[in-house]
Design an enzyme around this catalytic site. Structure first.
Site, PDB file in Angstrom:
ATOM      1  N   ARG A  99      61.864  39.701  38.790  1.00 42.76           N
ATOM      2  CA  ARG A  99      60.766  39.156  39.580  1.00 42.76           C
ATOM      3  C   ARG A  99      59.530  40.027  39.534  1.00 42.76           C
ATOM      4  O   ARG A  99      58.396  39.512  39.445  1.00 42.76           O
ATOM      5  CB  ARG A  99      61.222  38.936  41.026  1.00 42.76           C
ATOM      6  CG  ARG A  99      60.149  38.374  41.966  1.00 42.76           C
ATOM      7  CD  ARG A  99      59.362  37.225  41.383  1.00 42.76           C
ATOM      8  NE  ARG A  99      60.195  36.131  40.912  1.00 42.76           N
ATOM      9  CZ  ARG A  99      59.766  35.139  40.138  1.00 42.76           C
ATOM     10  NH1 ARG A  99      58.517  35.132  39.720  1.00 42.76           N
ATOM     11  NH2 ARG A  99      60.574  34.189  39.749  1.00 42.76           N
ATOM     12  N   LYS A 134      36.721  41.292  43.385  1.00 44.59           N
ATOM     13  CA  LYS A 134      37.500  40.317  44.147  1.00 44.59           C
ATOM     14  C   LYS A 134      38.885  40.200  43.519  1.00 44.59           C
ATOM     15  O   LYS A 134      39.236  39.199  42.884  1.00 44.59           O
ATOM     16  CB  LYS A 134      36.780  38.974  44.178  1.00 44.59           C
ATOM     17  CG  LYS A 134      35.434  39.035  44.904  1.00 44.59           C
ATOM     18  CD  LYS A 134      34.670  37.728  44.812  1.00 44.59           C
ATOM     19  CE  LYS A 134      33.315  37.833  45.479  1.00 44.59           C
ATOM     20  NZ  LYS A 134      32.499  36.612  45.336  1.00 44.59           N
ATOM     21  N   LYS A 166      23.272  46.523  46.534  1.00 46.91           N
ATOM     22  CA  LYS A 166      23.229  45.112  46.898  1.00 46.91           C
ATOM     23  C   LYS A 166      22.248  44.893  48.052  1.00 46.91           C
ATOM     24  O   LYS A 166      21.623  45.828  48.549  1.00 46.91           O
ATOM     25  CB  LYS A 166      24.633  44.617  47.241  1.00 46.91           C
ATOM     26  CG  LYS A 166      25.639  44.871  46.108  1.00 46.91           C
ATOM     27  CD  LYS A 166      26.926  44.113  46.282  1.00 46.91           C
ATOM     28  CE  LYS A 166      26.776  42.667  45.874  1.00 46.91           C
ATOM     29  NZ  LYS A 166      28.051  41.936  45.885  1.00 46.91           N
ATOM     30  N   GLU A 199      20.794  44.399  42.963  1.00 47.94           N
ATOM     31  CA  GLU A 199      20.830  42.957  43.204  1.00 47.94           C
ATOM     32  C   GLU A 199      19.474  42.524  43.751  1.00 47.94           C
ATOM     33  O   GLU A 199      18.960  43.144  44.680  1.00 47.94           O
ATOM     34  CB  GLU A 199      21.935  42.643  44.218  1.00 47.94           C
ATOM     35  CG  GLU A 199      22.042  41.182  44.595  1.00 47.94           C
ATOM     36  CD  GLU A 199      23.095  40.961  45.679  1.00 47.94           C
ATOM     37  OE1 GLU A 199      24.219  40.598  45.334  1.00 47.94           O
ATOM     38  OE2 GLU A 199      22.776  41.161  46.870  1.00 47.94           O
ATOM     39  N   ASP A 220      20.838  37.261  41.928  1.00 44.53           N
ATOM     40  CA  ASP A 220      21.791  36.721  42.889  1.00 44.53           C
ATOM     41  C   ASP A 220      21.432  35.303  43.308  1.00 44.53           C
ATOM     42  O   ASP A 220      20.379  35.062  43.897  1.00 44.53           O
ATOM     43  CB  ASP A 220      21.841  37.628  44.127  1.00 44.53           C
ATOM     44  CG  ASP A 220      22.831  37.130  45.170  1.00 44.53           C
ATOM     45  OD1 ASP A 220      23.963  36.766  44.786  1.00 44.53           O
ATOM     46  OD2 ASP A 220      22.474  37.100  46.362  1.00 44.53           O
TER      47      ASP A 220
END
Length: 281
Positions: A99, A134, A166, A199, A220
């Site tokens: 697994r 992410k 950012k 950004e 962005d």
């Protein structure tokens, strides 16, 4: 800071701890300790194979006596019925590693397959698809490796290998010029050679970033039309990345604008694993 191999070893330690715990009591109670056997990894869905090298680490960590024979390497296009590899040795070990190995192989192969699909949409263009942060906690290195196997490129691995200023950084720092200047001073003081990306949200911020002398500008949530205008304005002064809400359907429109990179969170944050099984043979 730990090396890549050390981080992967830590991940496998945790994976076995949460899956095997104090023992696979089903296997231990039904399979004699001396029983030997073979199992093969069977592909059940078309895609790009990824994770073979990590699978080898799984088997070696749990039981170094297991013998793995590889028929298909990472990066190969596979179809239902293909046999990627065969592993032989202790049946108890085969059943207890199954697994953990499958979870890794299926997820990495799913990411590689998705990445290849996105990159194919950019065929003939200079634009490369990028991953993001992410990712699944603890599995980032494996997921980013799968992106590379699928033909994409890695953005920064984490918060430590690139400076990405950012919108929140800009707002808290008091503007792009101040944020970039502070980042450059920090790198000089710390002896770090890190690329600086900013950004931007509009044309004015693009001009500020160019004046500040950044390595890359991230556009962005720009539309394709605004992206084309931004590319003309930047005119090769730095790298350009498009980001925010870009899908497989709109990907090529952005690539045709002339950007260098398009970052896509969907490569890792919601990908479907590639179906496969590990069966006795």
């Amino acid at each position: 800071m730990k090396t890549k191999d050390e981080l992967i070893d830590d991940l496998l330690t945790l994976a076995f701890a949460e899956d095997v715990g104090d023992g696979d009591h089903t296997t231990l109670s039904t399979i004699p300790a001396e029983e030997k056997g073979r199992q093969q990894l069977i592909v059940k869905e078309e895609g790009i194979l990824a994770g073979v090298d990590i699978a080898r680490k799984v088997f070696e960590k749990f039981d170094p006596s297991l013998k793995m024979t590889v028929m298909i390497e990472d990066g190969a296009h596979v179809k239902p019925g293909d046999i990627a590899f065969v592993v032989e040795g202790s049946v108890r070990s085969l059943l207890q590693t199954e697994r953990v190995m499958l979870n890794i192989m299926q997820r990495m192969s799913g990411i590689a397959t998705t990445t290849a699909r996105y990159q194919k949409e950019l065929e003939g263009l200079k634009t490369k698809v990028l991953d993001t942060r992410k990712t699944t906690p603890g599995m980032r290195l494996l997921e980013k490796e799968a992106v590379k196997i699928g033909g994409g490129e890695n953005h920064r691995i984490g918060l430590f290998d690139m400076i990405l200023i950012k919108d929140n950084h800009v707002d808290f720092a008091g503007g792009i010029d101040k944020a970039v200047a502070a980042a450059k001073d920090y790198c000089k003081a710390k002896g770090k050679d890190l690329k600086i990306e900013v950004e931007v949200r509009d044309t004015d911020e693009i001009k500020q970033a160019l004046a500040a002398g950044v390595d890359r500008i991230m556009l962005d949530n720009f539309t394709p039309e605004r992206t084309r205008e931004a590319v003309e304005l930047i005119d090769g002064q730095c790298e350009i990345e498009s980001s925010g809400g870009i899908t497989l359907d709109t990907l090529r429109q952005y690539g045709e604008c002339g950007v260098d990179f398009i970052s896509v969170g969907a490569l890792t944050h919601s990908v479907k694993g590639l179906d496969m099984s590990f069966k006795a043979c």
